[in-house]
Design a protein around this motif. Sequence first.
Motif, mmCIF file in Angstrom:
data_model
loop_
_atom_site.group_PDB
_atom_site.id
_atom_site.type_symbol
_atom_site.label_atom_id
_atom_site.label_comp_id
_atom_site.label_asym_id
_atom_site.label_seq_id
_atom_site.Cartn_x
_atom_site.Cartn_y
_atom_site.Cartn_z
ATOM 1 N N TYR A 87 43.167 -22.986 17.313
ATOM 2 C CA TYR A 87 44.450 -22.957 18.021
ATOM 3 C C TYR A 87 45.626 -23.019 17.041
ATOM 4 O O TYR A 87 46.699 -22.470 17.299
ATOM 5 C CB TYR A 87 44.551 -24.149 18.977
ATOM 6 C CG TYR A 87 43.744 -24.047 20.256
ATOM 7 C CD1 TYR A 87 43.074 -22.885 20.596
ATOM 8 C CD2 TYR A 87 43.659 -25.134 21.126
ATOM 9 C CE1 TYR A 87 42.338 -22.804 21.763
ATOM 10 C CE2 TYR A 87 42.930 -25.058 22.309
ATOM 11 C CZ TYR A 87 42.265 -23.888 22.614
ATOM 12 O OH TYR A 87 41.550 -23.813 23.788
ATOM 13 N N VAL A 88 45.399 -23.701 15.904
ATOM 14 C CA VAL A 88 46.463 -23.877 14.907
ATOM 15 C C VAL A 88 46.947 -22.529 14.384
ATOM 16 O O VAL A 88 48.130 -22.358 14.068
ATOM 17 C CB VAL A 88 45.964 -24.763 13.748
ATOM 18 C CG1 VAL A 88 47.009 -24.876 12.641
ATOM 19 C CG2 VAL A 88 45.590 -26.141 14.264
ATOM 20 N N GLU A 89 46.042 -21.569 14.298
ATOM 21 C CA GLU A 89 46.388 -20.241 13.788
ATOM 22 C C GLU A 89 47.532 -19.623 14.581
ATOM 23 O O GLU A 89 48.468 -19.054 14.015
ATOM 24 C CB GLU A 89 45.158 -19.330 13.838
ATOM 25 C CG GLU A 89 45.416 -17.926 13.325
ATOM 26 C CD GLU A 89 44.220 -17.020 13.537
ATOM 27 O OE1 GLU A 89 44.085 -16.070 12.760
ATOM 28 O OE2 GLU A 89 43.438 -17.261 14.490
ATOM 29 N N THR A 90 47.477 -19.740 15.898
ATOM 30 C CA THR A 90 48.518 -19.167 16.742
ATOM 31 C C THR A 90 49.847 -19.895 16.551
ATOM 32 O O THR A 90 50.917 -19.274 16.601
ATOM 33 C CB THR A 90 48.107 -19.237 18.233
ATOM 34 O OG1 THR A 90 46.727 -18.912 18.368
ATOM 35 C CG2 THR A 90 48.925 -18.261 19.063
ATOM 36 N N ILE A 91 49.777 -21.196 16.337
ATOM 37 C CA ILE A 91 50.998 -21.972 16.086
ATOM 38 C C ILE A 91 51.656 -21.505 14.792
ATOM 39 O O ILE A 91 52.891 -21.436 14.690
ATOM 40 C CB ILE A 91 50.679 -23.480 16.039
ATOM 41 C CG1 ILE A 91 50.155 -23.939 17.413
ATOM 42 C CG2 ILE A 91 51.907 -24.293 15.643
ATOM 43 C CD1 ILE A 91 49.678 -25.377 17.453
ATOM 44 N N TYR B 157 44.681 -23.776 4.941
ATOM 45 C CA TYR B 157 44.001 -23.621 6.224
ATOM 46 C C TYR B 157 42.967 -22.495 6.156
ATOM 47 O O TYR B 157 41.810 -22.664 6.566
ATOM 48 C CB TYR B 157 45.023 -23.334 7.319
ATOM 49 C CG TYR B 157 44.434 -22.972 8.656
ATOM 50 C CD1 TYR B 157 43.969 -23.954 9.521
ATOM 51 C CD2 TYR B 157 44.337 -21.635 9.059
ATOM 52 C CE1 TYR B 157 43.421 -23.619 10.754
ATOM 53 C CE2 TYR B 157 43.799 -21.298 10.286
ATOM 54 C CZ TYR B 157 43.336 -22.286 11.126
ATOM 55 O OH TYR B 157 42.800 -21.943 12.343
ATOM 56 N N ASN B 158 43.378 -21.325 5.629
ATOM 57 C CA ASN B 158 42.474 -20.182 5.538
ATOM 58 C C ASN B 158 41.299 -20.466 4.611
ATOM 59 O O ASN B 158 40.159 -20.092 4.906
ATOM 60 C CB ASN B 158 43.236 -18.945 5.051
ATOM 61 C CG ASN B 158 44.206 -18.408 6.080
ATOM 62 O OD1 ASN B 158 44.040 -18.630 7.274
ATOM 63 N ND2 ASN B 158 45.231 -17.715 5.630
ATOM 64 N N PHE B 159 41.562 -21.132 3.497
ATOM 65 C CA PHE B 159 40.497 -21.461 2.547
ATOM 66 C C PHE B 159 39.471 -22.391 3.192
ATOM 67 O O PHE B 159 38.251 -22.178 3.063
ATOM 68 C CB PHE B 159 41.092 -22.116 1.302
ATOM 69 C CG PHE B 159 40.069 -22.517 0.281
ATOM 70 C CD1 PHE B 159 39.461 -21.561 -0.531
ATOM 71 C CD2 PHE B 159 39.689 -23.849 0.137
ATOM 72 C CE1 PHE B 159 38.497 -21.929 -1.472
ATOM 73 C CE2 PHE B 159 38.725 -24.215 -0.794
ATOM 74 C CZ PHE B 159 38.140 -23.261 -1.603
ATOM 75 N N LEU B 160 39.939 -23.417 3.899
ATOM 76 C CA LEU B 160 39.033 -24.352 4.562
ATOM 77 C C LEU B 160 38.244 -23.663 5.676
ATOM 78 O O LEU B 160 37.061 -23.982 5.898
ATOM 79 C CB LEU B 160 39.825 -25.539 5.128
ATOM 80 C CG LEU B 160 40.458 -26.472 4.088
ATOM 81 C CD1 LEU B 160 41.297 -27.548 4.774
ATOM 82 C CD2 LEU B 160 39.383 -27.110 3.217
ATOM 83 N N GLN B 161 38.871 -22.708 6.374
ATOM 84 C CA GLN B 161 38.170 -21.961 7.414
ATOM 85 C C GLN B 161 37.048 -21.117 6.819
ATOM 86 O O GLN B 161 35.965 -21.012 7.401
ATOM 87 C CB GLN B 161 39.156 -21.062 8.177
ATOM 88 C CG GLN B 161 40.008 -21.777 9.194
ATOM 89 C CD GLN B 161 39.268 -22.002 10.511
ATOM 90 O OE1 GLN B 161 38.065 -21.806 10.611
ATOM 91 N NE2 GLN B 161 39.998 -22.409 11.532
ATOM 92 N N VAL B 162 37.298 -20.503 5.669
ATOM 93 C CA VAL B 162 36.260 -19.713 4.998
ATOM 94 C C VAL B 162 35.072 -20.598 4.658
ATOM 95 O O VAL B 162 33.913 -20.253 4.935
ATOM 96 C CB VAL B 162 36.820 -19.049 3.717
ATOM 97 C CG1 VAL B 162 35.680 -18.405 2.908
ATOM 98 C CG2 VAL B 162 37.861 -17.993 4.066
#
Length: 274
Positions: A122-126, A62-67
């Motif tokens: 929003y997924v980050e908070t989940i 998730y973090n890699f794709l966000q970057v």
Amino acid sequence: MSLSLKSMFHERDPVAEQLPLLGSHVPIIALTLAYLAIVLVIGPIFMRNRKPYNIKKVILIYNFLQVIANCFLCYLTIVTFYTHRAEVPDFGCLTKYPNSPTLEKLNIRVLYAFYLLKVIDYVETIFFVLRKSFKQVSFLHVYHHIMMSTFNYYLGTYYGGMGQYASVLVLNCAVHGFMYTYYFMSALNTKMGLWWKKYITRLQLTHFVLVLLHHSYPLIFRPQCQFPKGLLWFAVVQSFVMLYLFGKFYVRTYLRKAQKAVATDKNDKIIKTN
């Protein structure tokens, strides 16, 4: 409410109305209410008697794709505006570009991609909830996510482009590129990702100052600017709100902890001396 929004944004964009999750109010309202219910009520109840889930691999992906996504949007916007800078009459007053098909497409398409990113955030908070990191589900965190997603929905639906908010998109994506890089490195448990955490907050504060200046400029020096005044004032007020919230977080998290650490160190030296 619809009439007041139309008067503020001046129009309802026909192109944006055809895009998924834009046009109708139902999707964004449903997603936001579901988000609040999950992270504030359902999630904590579900995790009450459970151990934190090990979702390290999912978080890394998730973090890699966000970057990648944030850096690409930032790069695309800067390069396109620079390439077509001759078609931009005034960078202090960015609106729509009916005489530039490239900038006109960029205006709505990049905003739409940015809007989808804010919904995906929003997924980050989940993840926080599933890991039982409830301290990270703060008012600042939840408010920032909801404000960004819902506002970008209305900006796309009623104005149909970034306009003056192109600066918000570029700065926000740049900061999030750094932020998710930090999250990625922290998930890898690398020491390299620890020392520069506070500098991300400084970048966020700098980002809000620049947004404040960029949106104050047409209000003061370009009163004839065709970008809706209500949106300019919203950015100014919101910048002050975010500066206060992030500034309060910075003081509490870094400055006060540093002061306590210095005081503790002095006390230890006194005790050893005695």
